[in-house]
Scaffold this motif. Sequence first.
Motif, PDB file in Angstrom:
ATOM      1  N   ARG A   1      -2.267   6.155   0.943  1.00 34.46           N
ATOM      2  CA  ARG A   1      -3.094   5.097   1.529  1.00 34.46           C
ATOM      3  C   ARG A   1      -2.551   4.682   2.902  1.00 34.46           C
ATOM      4  O   ARG A   1      -2.535   3.495   3.244  1.00 34.46           O
ATOM      5  CB  ARG A   1      -3.160   3.906   0.571  1.00 34.46           C
ATOM      6  CG  ARG A   1      -3.963   4.232  -0.677  1.00 34.46           C
ATOM      7  CD  ARG A   1      -3.931   3.151  -1.724  1.00 34.46           C
ATOM      8  NE  ARG A   1      -4.220   1.814  -1.209  1.00 34.46           N
ATOM      9  CZ  ARG A   1      -4.053   0.714  -1.927  1.00 34.46           C
ATOM     10  NH1 ARG A   1      -3.614   0.785  -3.181  1.00 34.46           N
ATOM     11  NH2 ARG A   1      -4.327  -0.464  -1.407  1.00 34.46           N
ATOM     12  N   PHE A   2      -2.147   5.641   3.686  1.00 28.13           N
ATOM     13  CA  PHE A   2      -1.494   5.372   4.968  1.00 28.13           C
ATOM     14  C   PHE A   2      -2.438   4.832   6.040  1.00 28.13           C
ATOM     15  O   PHE A   2      -1.974   4.363   7.071  1.00 28.13           O
ATOM     16  CB  PHE A   2      -0.790   6.630   5.476  1.00 28.13           C
ATOM     17  CG  PHE A   2       0.300   7.109   4.558  1.00 28.13           C
ATOM     18  CD1 PHE A   2       1.433   6.352   4.349  1.00 28.13           C
ATOM     19  CD2 PHE A   2       0.182   8.323   3.899  1.00 28.13           C
ATOM     20  CE1 PHE A   2       2.441   6.778   3.505  1.00 28.13           C
ATOM     21  CE2 PHE A   2       1.185   8.771   3.057  1.00 28.13           C
ATOM     22  CZ  PHE A   2       2.315   7.994   2.860  1.00 28.13           C
TER      23      PHE A   2
ATOM     24  N   THR B   1       0.674  -4.403   5.921  1.00 27.74           N
ATOM     25  CA  THR B   1       0.846  -5.651   5.187  1.00 27.74           C
ATOM     26  C   THR B   1      -0.143  -5.783   4.028  1.00 27.74           C
ATOM     27  O   THR B   1       0.114  -6.524   3.083  1.00 27.74           O
ATOM     28  CB  THR B   1       0.735  -6.869   6.129  1.00 27.74           C
ATOM     29  OG1 THR B   1      -0.498  -6.786   6.841  1.00 27.74           O
ATOM     30  CG2 THR B   1       1.909  -6.910   7.098  1.00 27.74           C
ATOM     31  N   SER B   2      -1.248  -5.042   4.060  1.00 26.36           N
ATOM     32  CA  SER B   2      -2.218  -5.117   2.963  1.00 26.36           C
ATOM     33  C   SER B   2      -1.773  -4.324   1.738  1.00 26.36           C
ATOM     34  O   SER B   2      -2.335  -4.490   0.658  1.00 26.36           O
ATOM     35  CB  SER B   2      -3.597  -4.628   3.422  1.00 26.36           C
ATOM     36  OG  SER B   2      -3.631  -3.219   3.525  1.00 26.36           O
ATOM     37  N   VAL B   3      -0.767  -3.455   1.896  1.00 24.94           N
ATOM     38  CA  VAL B   3      -0.284  -2.653   0.764  1.00 24.94           C
ATOM     39  C   VAL B   3       1.109  -3.096   0.305  1.00 24.94           C
ATOM     40  O   VAL B   3       1.774  -2.371  -0.426  1.00 24.94           O
ATOM     41  CB  VAL B   3      -0.322  -1.133   1.072  1.00 24.94           C
ATOM     42  CG1 VAL B   3      -1.756  -0.653   1.199  1.00 24.94           C
ATOM     43  CG2 VAL B   3       0.497  -0.788   2.292  1.00 24.94           C
ATOM     44  N   GLY B   4       1.554  -4.293   0.777  1.00 24.37           N
ATOM     45  CA  GLY B   4       2.768  -4.868   0.206  1.00 24.37           C
ATOM     46  C   GLY B   4       3.989  -4.961   1.099  1.00 24.37           C
ATOM     47  O   GLY B   4       5.061  -5.334   0.622  1.00 24.37           O
ATOM     48  N   HIS B   5       3.866  -4.644   2.366  1.00 24.88           N
ATOM     49  CA  HIS B   5       5.015  -4.754   3.268  1.00 24.88           C
ATOM     50  C   HIS B   5       5.067  -6.121   3.935  1.00 24.88           C
ATOM     51  O   HIS B   5       4.024  -6.710   4.225  1.00 24.88           O
ATOM     52  CB  HIS B   5       4.939  -3.690   4.369  1.00 24.88           C
ATOM     53  CG  HIS B   5       4.904  -2.300   3.845  1.00 24.88           C
ATOM     54  ND1 HIS B   5       3.740  -1.569   3.782  1.00 24.88           N
ATOM     55  CD2 HIS B   5       5.876  -1.512   3.336  1.00 24.88           C
ATOM     56  CE1 HIS B   5       4.004  -0.380   3.266  1.00 24.88           C
ATOM     57  NE2 HIS B   5       5.286  -0.329   2.973  1.00 24.88           N
TER      58      HIS B   5
ATOM     59  N   ALA C   1       6.212  -3.653  10.601  1.00 21.49           N
ATOM     60  CA  ALA C   1       5.389  -3.024   9.565  1.00 21.49           C
ATOM     61  C   ALA C   1       4.453  -1.956  10.101  1.00 21.49           C
ATOM     62  O   ALA C   1       4.384  -0.856   9.542  1.00 21.49           O
ATOM     63  CB  ALA C   1       4.603  -4.089   8.804  1.00 21.49           C
ATOM     64  N   ASP C   2       3.736  -2.241  11.185  1.00 17.11           N
ATOM     65  CA  ASP C   2       2.760  -1.268  11.677  1.00 17.11           C
ATOM     66  C   ASP C   2       3.429   0.010  12.167  1.00 17.11           C
ATOM     67  O   ASP C   2       2.997   1.112  11.836  1.00 17.11           O
ATOM     68  CB  ASP C   2       1.892  -1.885  12.781  1.00 17.11           C
ATOM     69  CG  ASP C   2       0.996  -2.997  12.259  1.00 17.11           C
ATOM     70  OD1 ASP C   2       0.676  -2.997  11.051  1.00 17.11           O
ATOM     71  OD2 ASP C   2       0.630  -3.875  13.064  1.00 17.11           O
TER      72      ASP C   2
ATOM     73  N   ASP D   1       1.304 -10.257  -4.786  1.00 20.35           N
ATOM     74  CA  ASP D   1       1.782  -9.821  -6.103  1.00 20.35           C
ATOM     75  C   ASP D   1       3.135 -10.411  -6.477  1.00 20.35           C
ATOM     76  O   ASP D   1       3.727 -10.009  -7.472  1.00 20.35           O
ATOM     77  CB  ASP D   1       1.865  -8.291  -6.140  1.00 20.35           C
ATOM     78  CG  ASP D   1       0.516  -7.641  -5.916  1.00 20.35           C
ATOM     79  OD1 ASP D   1      -0.486  -8.154  -6.463  1.00 20.35           O
ATOM     80  OD2 ASP D   1       0.443  -6.637  -5.188  1.00 20.35           O
ATOM     81  N   GLY D   2       3.664 -11.319  -5.650  1.00 18.98           N
ATOM     82  CA  GLY D   2       4.958 -11.930  -5.939  1.00 18.98           C
ATOM     83  C   GLY D   2       6.150 -11.138  -5.434  1.00 18.98           C
ATOM     84  O   GLY D   2       7.285 -11.586  -5.534  1.00 18.98           O
ATOM     85  N   VAL D   3       5.900  -9.937  -4.916  1.00 19.17           N
ATOM     86  CA  VAL D   3       6.955  -9.068  -4.394  1.00 19.17           C
ATOM     87  C   VAL D   3       6.423  -8.401  -3.134  1.00 19.17           C
ATOM     88  O   VAL D   3       5.260  -7.977  -3.095  1.00 19.17           O
ATOM     89  CB  VAL D   3       7.364  -7.970  -5.415  1.00 19.17           C
ATOM     90  CG1 VAL D   3       8.429  -7.048  -4.841  1.00 19.17           C
ATOM     91  CG2 VAL D   3       7.829  -8.586  -6.732  1.00 19.17           C
ATOM     92  N   GLN D   4       7.256  -8.321  -2.113  1.00 13.17           N
ATOM     93  CA  GLN D   4       6.920  -7.580  -0.902  1.00 13.17           C
ATOM     94  C   GLN D   4       8.105  -6.715  -0.506  1.00 13.17           C
ATOM     95  O   GLN D   4       9.256  -7.080  -0.747  1.00 13.17           O
ATOM     96  CB  GLN D   4       6.600  -8.524   0.258  1.00 13.17           C
ATOM     97  CG  GLN D   4       5.300  -9.271   0.112  1.00 13.17           C
ATOM     98  CD  GLN D   4       5.074 -10.163   1.313  1.00 13.17           C
ATOM     99  OE1 GLN D   4       5.793 -11.138   1.497  1.00 13.17           O
ATOM    100  NE2 GLN D   4       4.075  -9.832   2.116  1.00 13.17           N
TER     101      GLN D   4
END
Length: 179
Positions: free
Chosen positions: A40-41, A46-50, A67-68, A146-149
Motif C-alpha cells: 500500500r505504498f 501517516t494514513s497507514v500508521g506512521h 514520513a513522506d 489504532d492506539g499505536v503508531q
Amino acid sequence: MSFPTQEAFIYAGTWDETTRKHPAMKWMEHYTKNVVDARRFDEPATSVGHTPDWTLQKSTGEVVEGADKAWAALKEVYAPFSEQVHDPNFLVCWETEKGWDMIGIAYLWYNLQAPGNGKMKGYGGKEWDGVLPGAFKFSYVKGGEDGVQLARTDIFSDPSAALVQMLKRGMLKPEQLMA
C-alpha cells in the motif's frame, strides 16, 4: 554484580494469538500483512500508521527522516519485488516512555518483477524466487487511530542474493552496483 533490568515480551515463532495479546505486536501484524506486504505504498504514510516524523534506516545505513520521504524510500526498497511476505520467527519487545521498542528477526519471501528460473517452495506452500533473512528494530509510540503508531524502522538485511537474481534477469546492470 547488580545491573538494572526491565520486563520484556520475548517470543519465538510467527504471528499468533500470543503475539496478538500485546498491543504493539497486534498492531505490527496488521501493519506487516495489510500495509507493507499488501504493498500500500501509494497511500499517505501517516494514513497507514506512521508518525509524521517517522524515520527509516535502510540496510545500506542510509537514514531517511520524515514520513513522506521515508515511505517513498521504503517503497523503493520493495520495488524490485512483485510480491513479498514477511515471516517473523523471533522478537523481543519492551515498553519505553513513549510506547514500545521491538527487535525482530524475520524471513522475507519474495518474487521479483522480472520472471526467471530458480523458484523454491516456501512460505504458504508457494513457489518463490527467494528468501532473505533479516532483522528489524522498530520504535512505536502510543497514539493514533489504532492506539499505536510507528516512529522508526531500522532494517538489517543482506540483499545480495536478490541482487544476483536481479542481475541475471536483467533488472540491474553491474555498473548500477557501483553508483
